[in-house]
Scaffold this motif. Structure first.
Motif, mmCIF file in Angstrom:
data_model
loop_
_atom_site.group_PDB
_atom_site.id
_atom_site.type_symbol
_atom_site.label_atom_id
_atom_site.label_comp_id
_atom_site.label_asym_id
_atom_site.label_seq_id
_atom_site.Cartn_x
_atom_site.Cartn_y
_atom_site.Cartn_z
ATOM 1 N N MET A 132 0.826 -1.204 0.000
ATOM 2 C CA MET A 132 0.000 0.000 0.000
ATOM 3 C C MET A 132 0.862 1.257 0.000
ATOM 4 O O MET A 132 0.644 2.176 -0.808
ATOM 5 C CB MET A 132 -0.934 0.008 1.204
ATOM 6 N N GLY A 133 1.840 1.328 0.896
ATOM 7 C CA GLY A 133 2.683 2.518 0.964
ATOM 8 C C GLY A 133 3.426 2.771 -0.326
ATOM 9 O O GLY A 133 3.482 3.906 -0.820
ATOM 10 N N ALA A 134 4.007 1.717 -0.921
ATOM 11 C CA ALA A 134 4.737 1.876 -2.177
ATOM 12 C C ALA A 134 3.785 2.206 -3.317
ATOM 13 O O ALA A 134 4.126 3.001 -4.202
ATOM 14 C CB ALA A 134 5.525 0.605 -2.491
ATOM 15 N N GLY A 135 2.599 1.600 -3.309
ATOM 16 C CA GLY A 135 1.629 1.914 -4.356
ATOM 17 C C GLY A 135 1.181 3.362 -4.311
ATOM 18 O O GLY A 135 1.061 4.024 -5.350
ATOM 19 N N MET A 136 0.946 3.866 -3.116
ATOM 20 C CA MET A 136 0.581 5.276 -2.975
ATOM 21 C C MET A 136 1.733 6.168 -3.401
ATOM 22 O O MET A 136 1.533 7.204 -4.060
ATOM 23 C CB MET A 136 0.164 5.560 -1.536
ATOM 24 N N ALA A 137 2.956 5.782 -3.038
ATOM 25 C CA ALA A 137 4.117 6.576 -3.414
ATOM 26 C C ALA A 137 4.276 6.644 -4.923
ATOM 27 O O ALA A 137 4.566 7.711 -5.486
ATOM 28 C CB ALA A 137 5.370 5.984 -2.779
ATOM 29 N N ARG A 138 4.105 5.522 -5.597
ATOM 30 C CA ARG A 138 4.221 5.510 -7.058
ATOM 31 C C ARG A 138 3.191 6.440 -7.698
ATOM 32 O O ARG A 138 3.513 7.202 -8.620
ATOM 33 C CB ARG A 138 4.023 4.082 -7.572
ATOM 34 N N ARG A 139 1.951 6.419 -7.192
ATOM 35 C CA ARG A 139 0.923 7.310 -7.729
ATOM 36 C C ARG A 139 1.298 8.766 -7.480
ATOM 37 O O ARG A 139 1.124 9.625 -8.360
ATOM 38 C CB ARG A 139 -0.422 6.965 -7.086
ATOM 39 N N LEU A 140 1.800 9.060 -6.301
ATOM 40 C CA LEU A 140 2.153 10.440 -5.968
ATOM 41 C C LEU A 140 3.339 10.936 -6.785
ATOM 42 O O LEU A 140 3.338 12.082 -7.267
ATOM 43 C CB LEU A 140 2.455 10.550 -4.471
ATOM 44 N N THR A 141 4.365 10.110 -6.941
ATOM 45 C CA THR A 141 5.516 10.545 -7.731
ATOM 46 C C THR A 141 5.131 10.707 -9.197
ATOM 47 O O THR A 141 5.583 11.646 -9.863
ATOM 48 C CB THR A 141 6.689 9.562 -7.601
ATOM 49 N N ALA A 167 11.423 1.266 -6.828
ATOM 50 C CA ALA A 167 10.493 1.187 -7.956
ATOM 51 C C ALA A 167 9.416 2.263 -7.879
ATOM 52 O O ALA A 167 8.890 2.703 -8.910
ATOM 53 C CB ALA A 167 9.851 -0.198 -7.996
ATOM 54 N N ALA A 168 9.091 2.685 -6.652
ATOM 55 C CA ALA A 168 8.056 3.701 -6.465
ATOM 56 C C ALA A 168 8.592 5.123 -6.505
ATOM 57 O O ALA A 168 7.822 6.078 -6.391
ATOM 58 C CB ALA A 168 7.345 3.464 -5.135
ATOM 59 N N GLY A 169 9.915 5.282 -6.636
ATOM 60 C CA GLY A 169 10.504 6.613 -6.658
ATOM 61 C C GLY A 169 10.641 7.249 -5.295
ATOM 62 O O GLY A 169 10.798 8.469 -5.184
ATOM 63 N N MET A 170 10.632 6.437 -4.235
ATOM 64 C CA MET A 170 10.765 6.964 -2.878
ATOM 65 C C MET A 170 12.234 7.240 -2.568
ATOM 66 O O MET A 170 13.106 6.464 -2.935
ATOM 67 C CB MET A 170 10.191 5.975 -1.859
ATOM 68 N N GLU A 171 12.506 8.347 -1.876
ATOM 69 C CA GLU A 171 13.864 8.727 -1.498
ATOM 70 C C GLU A 171 14.092 8.464 -0.011
ATOM 71 O O GLU A 171 13.257 8.826 0.817
ATOM 72 C CB GLU A 171 14.087 10.218 -1.772
ATOM 73 N N ASP A 172 15.206 7.841 0.309
ATOM 74 C CA ASP A 172 15.541 7.578 1.704
ATOM 75 C C ASP A 172 15.862 8.899 2.413
ATOM 76 O O ASP A 172 16.544 9.764 1.862
ATOM 77 C CB ASP A 172 16.748 6.639 1.768
#
Length: 277
Positions: free
Chosen positions: A12-21, A44-49
Motif C-alpha cells: 500500500m505505501g509503495a503503491g501510494m508513493a508511485r501514484r504520488l511521484t 520502484a516507487a521513486g521513494m527517497e531515503d
C-alpha cells in the motif's frame, strides 16, 4: 513541489508513493533497517531515503503500517516533529480503532504537529488507474486534500478524530468478517464431504454472494497475517457486544497465515471449492 513522507514501503505505501511521484510529488521514506524487498519496492516507487528530520519537515507525513506499529511510529517521529520549524501534518492511515487513533493524535499534537485521522478502503493503487479512497476526519482533515493534486482519492468524512478510523473499522469488519465466515464454512464443508453440495447451493440460491467470494477469498491467504492485528483493533472498537466475534476471526486468520507459511492446504482447498473442483 509537494513533499510527502510515507512510512513504510509495503504494497500500500509503495503503491501510494508511485501514484504520488507519477503525479509530480516528491516522496520521502525511511529505509533504516528495512529489508531488501522493501528497498526494491521503494526504489520502484521513486521513494527517497531520508532521516527523521527530513520526514518531519515534509508537507504531509503518511503512516501506512500494520496496526501494531501505529503508535510506536508516532513516538519515533515525535522528537523530529517537535524540532521542525514547520512540522508536517501527520496522517495516520492505519487500520486502527478510534481509541488507538486518539492515542496517536495525543502523541503527535504534543509534538506540535497537526494530526489527521485516516482510513484507507481498497487495495493499493494500480497502473491501470485504480486507486483506493483515503478517508480523513478531524479538525485538520483538509490538510490531506493536497494529495488529490497528485493522483490519490481523498474524502473528508464528517466527525472528529476517530471518525475515519471508525469508518475503516466498520467497513473492514463487514468485508473481512464475511471473507472469514465464508472461508471457514468452505473449509468445514470440504472436511465434511459437502463442498460440492454447498457450492451448488450457493450457485443456485446465492449467486451474487458466491461471485463475491470468488473475488475476495482467493487473495486472502497471502494477506491473512496482516489482518490478525486489524481484527484485534476491530474487537476493541466493537466493544463487548461483538468483541469475541472478531477475536475469533483474528484467530482464524492467524491459523490461515500459519498454514500459508507452511503447507498451504487452506489456500488449495479454498481455490478448489471456488473453482468447483
Amino acid at each position: 513541489m509537494t513533499v510527502v513522507a510515507i512510512v513504510a514501503q509495503g504494497a500500500m505505501g509503495a503503491g501510494m508513493a508511485r501514484r504520488l511521484t507519477d503525479g509530480g510529488a516528491r516522496v520521502l521514506t525511511s529505509l533504516a533497517g528495512r529489508s531488501p524487498a522493501s528497498r526494491r519496492r521503494a526504489a520502484a516507487a521513486g521513494m527517497e531515503d531520508a532521516g527523521p528530520e527530513a520526514l518531519a519537515a515534509a508537507d504531509i507525513f503518511l503512516s501506512v503500517l500494520p496496526p501494531a506499529e501505529a503508535l510506536a511510529t508516532a513516538q519515533w517521529l515525535a522528537p523530529a516533529l517537535r524540532a521542525a520549524g514547520r512540522p508536517a501534518a501527520y496522517a495516520d492511515c492505519n487500520a486502527i480503532s478510534p481509541e488507538t487513533a486518539r492515542q496517536v493524535a495525543g502523541c503527535i499534537e504534543a509534538a506540535g504537529a497537526a494530526f489527521v485521522d485516516g482510513g484507507i478502503i481498497g487495495g493499493p493503487p494500480r497502473p491501470d488507474g485504480y486507486t483506493p479512497v483515503l478517508y480523513v476526519s478531524g479538525p485538520e482533515a483538509a490538510r490531506a486534500l493536497v494529495l488529490r493534486d497528485h493522483g490519490l482519492e481523498v474524502q473528508v468524512t464528517p466527525g472528529p478524530v476517530g471518525a475515519a478510523s471508525a469508518l475503516k473499522m466498520s467497513y473492514a469488519g463487514i468485508t473481512k468478517g464475511l471473507v472469514a465466515l465464508g472461508a471457514a464454512m468452505m473449509l468445514a464443508a470440504g472436511r465434511g464431504g459437502a463442498a460440492e453440495g454447498l457450492r451448488a447451493e450457493l450457485a443456485r440460491s446465492q449467486p451474487q454472494l458466491l461471485a463475491w467470494f470468488q473475488r475476495m477469498v482467493p487473495p486472502m491467504p497471502d494477506k491473512a497475517y496482516r489482518w490478525v492485528g486489524e481484527m484485534e483493533e476491530i474487537a476493541g472498537f466493537t466493544g463487548p457486544e461483538a468483541a469475541g466475534i472478531y477475536q475469533a476471526i483474528g484467530q482464524f486468520y492467524a491459523g490461515v497465515a500459519a498454514d500459508q507459511a507452511g503447507p498451504g492446504e487452506a489456500a488449495a482447498s479454498l481455490a478448489a471449492f471456488l473453482k468447483g473442483g
